[in-house]
Enzyme design. Structure first.
Site, short mmCIF file in Angstrom:
data_model
loop_
_atom_site.label_atom_id
_atom_site.label_comp_id
_atom_site.label_asym_id
_atom_site.label_seq_id
_atom_site.Cartn_x
_atom_site.Cartn_y
_atom_site.Cartn_z
N LYS A 22 0.84 -1.21 0.00
CA LYS A 22 0.00 0.00 0.00
C LYS A 22 0.87 1.25 0.00
O LYS A 22 0.64 2.18 -0.78
CB LYS A 22 -0.90 0.00 1.25
N ASN A 23 1.87 1.26 0.87
CA ASN A 23 2.66 2.48 1.02
C ASN A 23 3.64 2.74 -0.12
O ASN A 23 4.31 3.77 -0.15
CB ASN A 23 3.39 2.49 2.38
N ARG A 93 -5.10 10.29 4.29
CA ARG A 93 -4.09 11.35 4.46
C ARG A 93 -3.07 11.36 3.33
O ARG A 93 -2.55 12.40 2.96
CB ARG A 93 -3.31 11.09 5.75
N CYS A 117 -6.12 13.26 12.90
CA CYS A 117 -5.99 11.85 12.54
C CYS A 117 -6.00 11.05 13.82
O CYS A 117 -5.54 11.52 14.85
CB CYS A 117 -4.71 11.64 11.78
N ARG A 122 -0.16 14.40 13.42
CA ARG A 122 0.37 14.18 12.07
C ARG A 122 0.31 15.42 11.17
O ARG A 122 -0.42 15.46 10.17
CB ARG A 122 -0.37 13.02 11.39
N ASP A 308 4.17 0.54 12.14
CA ASP A 308 3.02 -0.15 11.55
C ASP A 308 2.93 -1.62 11.98
O ASP A 308 1.97 -2.30 11.61
CB ASP A 308 3.07 -0.05 10.02
N VAL A 330 7.23 6.87 17.29
CA VAL A 330 6.96 7.60 16.04
C VAL A 330 5.70 8.44 16.14
O VAL A 330 5.69 9.61 15.77
CB VAL A 330 6.89 6.63 14.84
N ARG A 400 -8.94 -0.57 4.11
CA ARG A 400 -8.08 0.46 3.53
C ARG A 400 -6.70 -0.12 3.22
O ARG A 400 -6.04 0.32 2.29
CB ARG A 400 -7.88 1.62 4.52
C1 UD1 Z 1 3.90 6.89 6.63
C2 UD1 Z 1 3.11 5.66 6.33
C3 UD1 Z 1 2.48 5.09 7.60
C4 UD1 Z 1 3.55 4.90 8.68
C5 UD1 Z 1 4.40 6.15 8.85
C6 UD1 Z 1 5.60 5.94 9.76
C7 UD1 Z 1 2.38 6.03 4.05
C8 UD1 Z 1 1.26 6.33 3.12
N1 UD1 Z 1 2.08 5.99 5.36
O1 UD1 Z 1 2.99 7.86 7.15
O2 UD1 Z 1 1.87 3.84 7.29
O3 UD1 Z 1 2.93 4.60 9.90
O4 UD1 Z 1 4.91 6.61 7.58
O5 UD1 Z 1 6.38 4.91 9.31
O6 UD1 Z 1 3.50 5.80 3.64
N2 UD1 Z 1 5.65 14.73 11.07
C9 UD1 Z 1 5.74 16.09 11.37
N3 UD1 Z 1 5.63 17.00 10.34
C10 UD1 Z 1 5.44 16.63 9.05
C11 UD1 Z 1 5.36 15.24 8.75
C12 UD1 Z 1 5.47 14.33 9.78
O7 UD1 Z 1 5.90 16.47 12.53
O8 UD1 Z 1 5.35 17.50 8.16
C13 UD1 Z 1 5.76 13.73 12.15
C14 UD1 Z 1 4.49 12.89 12.36
O9 UD1 Z 1 3.56 13.54 13.17
C15 UD1 Z 1 5.06 11.65 13.00
C16 UD1 Z 1 6.43 11.50 12.33
O10 UD1 Z 1 6.74 12.79 11.78
O11 UD1 Z 1 5.24 11.81 14.38
C17 UD1 Z 1 6.51 10.47 11.25
O12 UD1 Z 1 5.42 10.62 10.37
P1 UD1 Z 1 5.54 10.32 8.81
O13 UD1 Z 1 6.74 9.51 8.53
O14 UD1 Z 1 5.38 11.60 8.07
O15 UD1 Z 1 4.23 9.45 8.55
P2 UD1 Z 1 3.42 9.41 7.22
O16 UD1 Z 1 4.33 9.70 6.09
O17 UD1 Z 1 2.16 10.18 7.36
#
Ligand code: UD1
Length: 421
Positions: A22-23, A93, A117, A122, A308, A330, A400
């Protein structure tokens, strides 16, 4: 809303084929927006998030054709609007992933903010900050991100925090920027590498793939004649079925997977007492009928233990021998499954980022529901080892991200059925 009913007590055994990730599929379908030529993406999983992504691209005017083998042909020549509307973004998202490609290729994007979320706040500040540093003008108005840029400019970015979709968005944006972009402290998840390999097949110039420093030499356009790209197998789906088998003392073989993307998970399964054998694209797990030993895990970005897989290991610890601590680093609010597991008789104590799990003899089936994808899957796993029936509600979360979960578990001998509402 459909429900799943699981009657616990069956030991899982047999063989299973893993679906595409998926990712990987989500960023790669968004990345297809960068292509001037029609392309085909294969090994697409049957998931609700894929349907949402196709709807999102379709509403922009992109033509999509999916065949029975789950190959999607994508043609962006008819694209006529650059918007990701709220009603789609709020259900997924990852829709934010269209921001970088739209801006880089068309100079304009209008993307709803993902909003709250279930697993923490996030934010997307790091995505927006990076694009701004590449010269985009970004405003947030009425819940939408309005981004404009004549042509993005390559720059040196140091990510404040490791973010998977943040890295992917900036990586896609940089492929068409003028000059060179360096992304430091980039996420190293295999799905980021899969996206980078796909972009390179379309003519991008990305190096440092698989490391935390990505270097991108911008090009004028992307696209490749007759490109067919098969996405990576899903390491989280793989890990989920391996844990399911381990919890039941079972013995399974999963195929069409990539063992080398699961090192941290396989280590922990061995620590739980599983015998693990691997080939290039398969993994065999044998618990020899034993109960697992409790294992402590600490989540962190790849290659460390994935967030995950946290809920699934929590489920395993509920019935394991001994005590273990699950530490989530995380996401801030990713223990919603714990309360539901407690209702099934699990002995878990939450202390800020830690869940202290003491294995109990047996869980008891109960009606449960969860508010995110992996949490819902972990409740299905708990149901596999509970006495009596467990009814998991709100399984649209599972749909999903898990391709035909009830069929795959039934194939391994689980007693599970879907009941439409
Ligand atoms: C992706 C994965 C999700 C997985 C996550 C962590 C996809 C579609 N989803 O989610 O399945 O659980 O990585 O491995 O690939 N953060 C900020 N600011 C930002 C962006 C992120 O503070 O602009 C923080 C988030 O709140 C979180 C951390 O960074 O605490 C990691 O999040 P992130 O790696 O961005 O998760 P996703 O990319 O949304």
């Amino acid at each position: 809303m459909d429900k799943l009913i699981i009657t616990g007590g069956k030991q899982l055994s047999g063989e299973l084929r893993i679906s595409g990730a998926k990712n990987s599929a989500l960023p790669i379908l968004a990345g297809a927006l960068l292509s001037e030529t029609p392309i085909i993406v294969g090994n697409i999983p049957h998931l609700h998030d894929i349907t949402t992504t196709m709807e999102l691209l379709g509403r922009m005017g992109v033509q999509l054709v999916i065949d029975e083998k789950m190959n999607i042909e994508i043609d962006t020549s008819t694209i006529n609007n650059f918007e990701a509307p709220y009603e789609l973004v709020r259900t997924m998202r990852a829709s934010i992933l269209v921001l970088g490609p739209l801006l880089a290729r068309f100079g304009s994007a209008h993307v709803s903010l993902p909003g709250g979320c279930a697993i923490g706040t996030r934010p997307v500040d790091i995505h927006l900050d990076g694009l701004t540093k590449m010269g985009a003008e970004i405003k947030v108005e009425g819940g939408y991100i309005l981004a404009q840029a004549k042509r993005l400019k390559g720059t040196h970015l140091v990510m404040e925090k490791i973010t998977v979709t943040g890295t992917e968005n900036l990586l896609m944006a940089a492929t068409l920027a003028e000059g060179k972009t360096v992304i430091e402290n980039a996420a190293k998840e295999p799905e980021v590498s899969d996206l980078a390999n796909f972009l390179n097949k379309m003519g991008a110039k990305i190096s440092g793939i698989g490391t935390d420093i990505l270097e991108i030499e911008g090009v004028d356009q992307l696209g490749a004649k007759d490109l067919h790209y098969d996405i990576l197998p899903d390491r989280i789906e793989t890990g989920t079925y391996l844990v399911a088998a381990a919890m039941t003392g079972g013995n399974i073989r999963v195929k069409n997977t990539r063992p080398n993307t699961l090192d941290a998970v396989l280590e922990k399964l061995k620590e739980a007492g599983a015998e693990i054998f691997t080939g290039d694209d398969w993994i065999k797990l044998d618990m020899k009928g034993k109960k697992p030993q409790a294992v402590s895990v600490r989540t962190a970005p790849y290659p460390a233990f994935p967030t995950d897989m946290q809920a699934q290991f929590t489920a395993m610890n509920t019935i394991a021998e001994g005590v273990a601590v699950i530490t989530e680093t995380v996401f801030e609010n990713r223990f919603m499954h714990v309360q539901e597991m407690q209702r099934m008789g699990a002995d878990i104590q939450l202390e800020s980022h830690n869940a202290i799990c003491k294995g109990v003899d047996k869980l008891a089936g109960a009606p449960v529901m969860a508010t995110d994808l992996r949490a819902s899957a972990s409740l299905v796993l708990a149901g596999l080892v509970a006495e009596g029936d467990t009814m998991v509600d709100r399984i649209y979360h599972i749909d999903r991200g898990y391709d035909h979960i009830e069929e795959k578990l039934a194939q391994l001998g689980a007693k599970i059925r879907r009941v439409p509402n």
